[in-house]
Design a protein around this motif. Sequence first.
Motif, PDB file in Angstrom:
ATOM      1  N   LEU A 184       0.825  -1.199   0.000  1.00  0.00           N
ATOM      2  CA  LEU A 184       0.000   0.000   0.000  1.00  0.00           C
ATOM      3  C   LEU A 184       0.859   1.249   0.000  1.00  0.00           C
ATOM      4  CD1 LEU A 184      -2.773   1.358   0.237  1.00  0.00           C
ATOM      5  CD2 LEU A 184      -2.568   1.152   2.723  1.00  0.00           C
ATOM      6  N   ILE A 185       1.904   1.267   0.841  1.00  0.00           N
ATOM      7  CA  ILE A 185       2.776   2.438   0.919  1.00  0.00           C
ATOM      8  C   ILE A 185       3.543   2.624  -0.382  1.00  0.00           C
ATOM      9  CG2 ILE A 185       4.784   3.403   2.085  1.00  0.00           C
ATOM     10  CD1 ILE A 185       3.815   2.084   4.655  1.00  0.00           C
ATOM     11  N   LEU A 186       4.049   1.505  -0.948  1.00  0.00           N
ATOM     12  CA  LEU A 186       4.846   1.605  -2.165  1.00  0.00           C
ATOM     13  C   LEU A 186       4.017   2.107  -3.337  1.00  0.00           C
ATOM     14  CD1 LEU A 186       7.080  -1.598  -2.043  1.00  0.00           C
ATOM     15  CD2 LEU A 186       7.718   0.737  -1.504  1.00  0.00           C
ATOM     16  N   PHE A 187       2.823   1.505  -3.523  1.00  0.00           N
ATOM     17  CA  PHE A 187       2.010   1.894  -4.671  1.00  0.00           C
ATOM     18  C   PHE A 187       1.363   3.262  -4.475  1.00  0.00           C
ATOM     19  CE2 PHE A 187       2.224  -2.611  -5.699  1.00  0.00           C
ATOM     20  CZ  PHE A 187       2.329  -2.571  -7.080  1.00  0.00           C
ATOM     21  N   GLY A 188       0.999   3.587  -3.247  1.00  0.00           N
ATOM     22  CA  GLY A 188       0.297   4.838  -3.018  1.00  0.00           C
ATOM     23  C   GLY A 188       1.196   6.038  -2.829  1.00  0.00           C
ATOM     24  N   TYR A 189       2.410   5.806  -2.325  1.00  0.00           N
ATOM     25  CA  TYR A 189       3.262   6.934  -1.974  1.00  0.00           C
ATOM     26  C   TYR A 189       4.512   7.022  -2.842  1.00  0.00           C
ATOM     27  CZ  TYR A 189       6.551   9.713   0.785  1.00  0.00           C
ATOM     28  OH  TYR A 189       7.480  10.622   1.185  1.00  0.00           O
ATOM     29  N   ALA A 190       5.174   5.902  -3.047  1.00  0.00           N
ATOM     30  CA  ALA A 190       6.483   5.931  -3.696  1.00  0.00           C
ATOM     31  C   ALA A 190       6.419   5.797  -5.207  1.00  0.00           C
ATOM     32  CB  ALA A 190       7.373   4.816  -3.129  1.00  0.00           C
ATOM     33  N   ILE A 191       5.384   5.161  -5.739  1.00  0.00           N
ATOM     34  CA  ILE A 191       5.342   4.888  -7.165  1.00  0.00           C
ATOM     35  C   ILE A 191       4.714   6.051  -7.902  1.00  0.00           C
ATOM     36  CG2 ILE A 191       4.534   3.309  -8.933  1.00  0.00           C
ATOM     37  CD1 ILE A 191       6.684   2.262  -6.926  1.00  0.00           C
ATOM     38  N   ASN A 192       5.420   6.562  -8.877  1.00  0.00           N
ATOM     39  CA  ASN A 192       4.958   7.706  -9.656  1.00  0.00           C
ATOM     40  C   ASN A 192       5.513   7.580 -11.066  1.00  0.00           C
ATOM     41  OD1 ASN A 192       4.027  10.114 -10.600  1.00  0.00           O
ATOM     42  ND2 ASN A 192       5.285  11.402  -9.278  1.00  0.00           N
ATOM     43  N   THR A 193       4.614   7.528 -12.032  1.00  0.00           N
ATOM     44  CA  THR A 193       5.051   7.382 -13.421  1.00  0.00           C
ATOM     45  C   THR A 193       5.391   8.714 -14.072  1.00  0.00           C
ATOM     46  OG1 THR A 193       2.742   7.431 -14.167  1.00  0.00           O
ATOM     47  CG2 THR A 193       3.710   5.269 -13.741  1.00  0.00           C
ATOM     48  N   ASP A 194       5.111   9.819 -13.386  1.00  0.00           N
ATOM     49  CA  ASP A 194       5.448  11.147 -13.900  1.00  0.00           C
ATOM     50  C   ASP A 194       6.819  11.549 -13.366  1.00  0.00           C
ATOM     51  OD1 ASP A 194       2.960  11.313 -15.153  1.00  0.00           O
ATOM     52  OD2 ASP A 194       2.021  12.127 -13.342  1.00  0.00           O
ATOM     53  N   ALA A 195       7.807  11.495 -14.234  1.00  0.00           N
ATOM     54  CA  ALA A 195       9.172  11.816 -13.810  1.00  0.00           C
ATOM     55  C   ALA A 195       9.298  13.322 -13.587  1.00  0.00           C
ATOM     56  CB  ALA A 195      10.176  11.340 -14.851  1.00  0.00           C
ATOM     57  N   ARG A 196       9.851  13.678 -12.450  1.00  0.00           N
ATOM     58  CA  ARG A 196      10.073  15.076 -12.118  1.00  0.00           C
ATOM     59  C   ARG A 196      11.489  15.241 -11.569  1.00  0.00           C
ATOM     60  NH1 ARG A 196       6.584  15.856 -14.967  1.00  0.00           N
ATOM     61  NH2 ARG A 196       4.605  16.947 -14.678  1.00  0.00           N
ATOM     62  N   HIS A 197      12.022  16.455 -11.723  1.00  0.00           N
ATOM     63  CA  HIS A 197      13.352  16.774 -11.207  1.00  0.00           C
ATOM     64  C   HIS A 197      14.408  15.801 -11.748  1.00  0.00           C
ATOM     65  CE1 HIS A 197      11.448  19.648  -8.555  1.00  0.00           C
ATOM     66  NE2 HIS A 197      10.654  18.702  -8.103  1.00  0.00           N
ATOM     67  N   ILE A 198      14.336  15.544 -13.035  1.00  0.00           N
ATOM     68  CA  ILE A 198      15.309  14.675 -13.687  1.00  0.00           C
ATOM     69  C   ILE A 198      16.672  15.357 -13.647  1.00  0.00           C
ATOM     70  CG2 ILE A 198      15.956  13.615 -15.889  1.00  0.00           C
ATOM     71  CD1 ILE A 198      12.967  13.551 -16.565  1.00  0.00           C
ATOM     72  N   PRO A 199      17.709  14.669 -13.180  1.00  0.00           N
ATOM     73  CA  PRO A 199      19.044  15.294 -13.150  1.00  0.00           C
ATOM     74  C   PRO A 199      19.541  15.577 -14.569  1.00  0.00           C
ATOM     75  CG  PRO A 199      19.183  12.959 -12.610  1.00  0.00           C
ATOM     76  CD  PRO A 199      17.719  13.304 -12.642  1.00  0.00           C
ATOM     77  N   ALA A 200      19.874  16.822 -14.808  1.00  0.00           N
ATOM     78  CA  ALA A 200      20.279  17.238 -16.154  1.00  0.00           C
ATOM     79  C   ALA A 200      21.493  18.144 -16.056  1.00  0.00           C
ATOM     80  CB  ALA A 200      19.131  17.956 -16.876  1.00  0.00           C
ATOM     81  N   GLY A 201      22.132  18.330 -17.189  1.00  0.00           N
ATOM     82  CA  GLY A 201      23.267  19.228 -17.301  1.00  0.00           C
ATOM     83  C   GLY A 201      23.031  20.227 -18.410  1.00  0.00           C
ATOM     84  N   VAL A 202      23.885  21.219 -18.502  1.00  0.00           N
ATOM     85  CA  VAL A 202      23.742  22.245 -19.524  1.00  0.00           C
ATOM     86  C   VAL A 202      25.118  22.623 -20.051  1.00  0.00           C
ATOM     87  CG1 VAL A 202      23.753  24.093 -17.789  1.00  0.00           C
ATOM     88  CG2 VAL A 202      22.786  24.530 -20.060  1.00  0.00           C
ATOM     89  N   VAL A 203      25.187  22.803 -21.361  1.00  0.00           N
ATOM     90  CA  VAL A 203      26.363  23.358 -22.033  1.00  0.00           C
ATOM     91  C   VAL A 203      25.927  24.703 -22.600  1.00  0.00           C
ATOM     92  CG1 VAL A 203      28.083  23.065 -23.838  1.00  0.00           C
ATOM     93  CG2 VAL A 203      27.245  21.068 -22.578  1.00  0.00           C
ATOM     94  N   ASP A 204      26.317  25.780 -21.929  1.00  0.00           N
ATOM     95  CA  ASP A 204      25.856  27.120 -22.269  1.00  0.00           C
ATOM     96  C   ASP A 204      27.000  27.891 -22.931  1.00  0.00           C
ATOM     97  OD1 ASP A 204      24.673  29.540 -22.513  1.00  0.00           O
ATOM     98  OD2 ASP A 204      24.396  29.904 -20.365  1.00  0.00           O
ATOM     99  N   TYR A 205      26.922  27.985 -24.263  1.00  0.00           N
ATOM    100  CA  TYR A 205      27.933  28.750 -25.002  1.00  0.00           C
ATOM    101  C   TYR A 205      27.655  30.252 -24.972  1.00  0.00           C
ATOM    102  CZ  TYR A 205      29.809  24.406 -26.943  1.00  0.00           C
ATOM    103  OH  TYR A 205      30.390  23.172 -27.092  1.00  0.00           O
ATOM    104  N   THR A 206      26.451  30.636 -24.579  1.00  0.00           N
ATOM    105  CA  THR A 206      26.087  32.056 -24.549  1.00  0.00           C
ATOM    106  C   THR A 206      26.482  32.705 -23.231  1.00  0.00           C
ATOM    107  OG1 THR A 206      24.210  31.550 -25.984  1.00  0.00           O
ATOM    108  CG2 THR A 206      24.208  33.682 -24.890  1.00  0.00           C
TER     109      THR A 206
END
Length: 379
Positions: free
Chosen positions: A37-59
């Motif tokens: 119940l805790i895993l499916f109701g609280y921890a499981i989420n198919t909407d990915a958020r706060h994905i770790p990303a990087g940036v190469v900013d030439y500007t």
Amino acid sequence: MWASSARIYAVALKEIKQLSRDRVTFAMIVMIPLVQLILFGYAINTDARHIPAGVVDYTQNQTSRALILAIEATQAVNFQHHYYSPQEATDAIIRGDIKAVLILPHDLERRIALRSNRLTQDSARLLNEPIGQWLVDGSDTLIAATVRSLRTMPLNDVTQSALPQTPVTFEVVQWFNPEQRSVVNIVPGLLAIILTMTMILFTSAAIVREREQGNMEFLINTPIRPFELMLGKITPYVFAGLIQVSIILLVGHLLFSVPIRGGLLSLFGAALLFIFASLTLGLVISTIAKTQLQAMQLTVFILLPSILLSGFMFPYQAMPEPAQWIAEGLPATHFIRMVRAIVLREADFLVLQQDALWLVAFTLLGILLASVRFKKKLS
């Protein structure tokens, strides 16, 4: 009728008393539905958020910083690293440090201005051209879909203008799985789940079976030490685990065209570390369980979080932090990172040393704990 009811009542009362004495089984009755119940109701989420990303900013000016902040405001990605070149960012994706990287070109302001003003004929031609590029790890289809949703951004989020404007677009390049086939991501993850189920169950049941069949009497009269008994028990299953790895990879490659981009030496090295970690976890369970049924129940109790929290079915980045802390304690989480990096992203074993060292530490701790808890006596 009364006599039959009395006999049924007597048997039921006996089972209730026996169940009350079996603490492991009673705990599983309570904990398994609670954990699910805790895993499916609280921890499981198919909407990915706060994905770790990087940036190469030439500007590297106010416009690029405003664009980065506007993208972060969507909460889809979290820019954790800045890189000086696309190659440096690519290496980070292969290592698994980030899942995507945003590349902003030198002429970012000119591209945005042409889209915003539409003053020249050339600007009209550039309306359909991207102002930047996303490089994303396409091996995880859910994460890739989240980054693809950032393909367009309203210009007024960047320019703070109230005028109607054409949204800017980014080019999205999906690496390692451009066809977005789910099986490419699932098959390497199945290695962890199948090995978790079989290695833990086989090992935990092995010592419990010796106790149930009375074979411990023979071991008591031998000079074998608990540590030697532990290693002797898990050795045959190491080879069984390697056979399972070979079968899964071969069938996945032949039937589902799952690529094996990394070296086999790195792949089997990672598998060997995970097999030892799973076997030692089974040994610890065998020192807790008194029957084979209890060993199976405890195996299921470990298997469920391994399936749901390790990143096998749902993105690790989509889970809340408490669930991620639990996931970090599971061997399957670390092995899934390693096997997907090796098989899909052609990562080298040496760049995955953090997860490898964690599996080694888990194995040593498990063998020590199982040896201490094991007692060469019948009671």
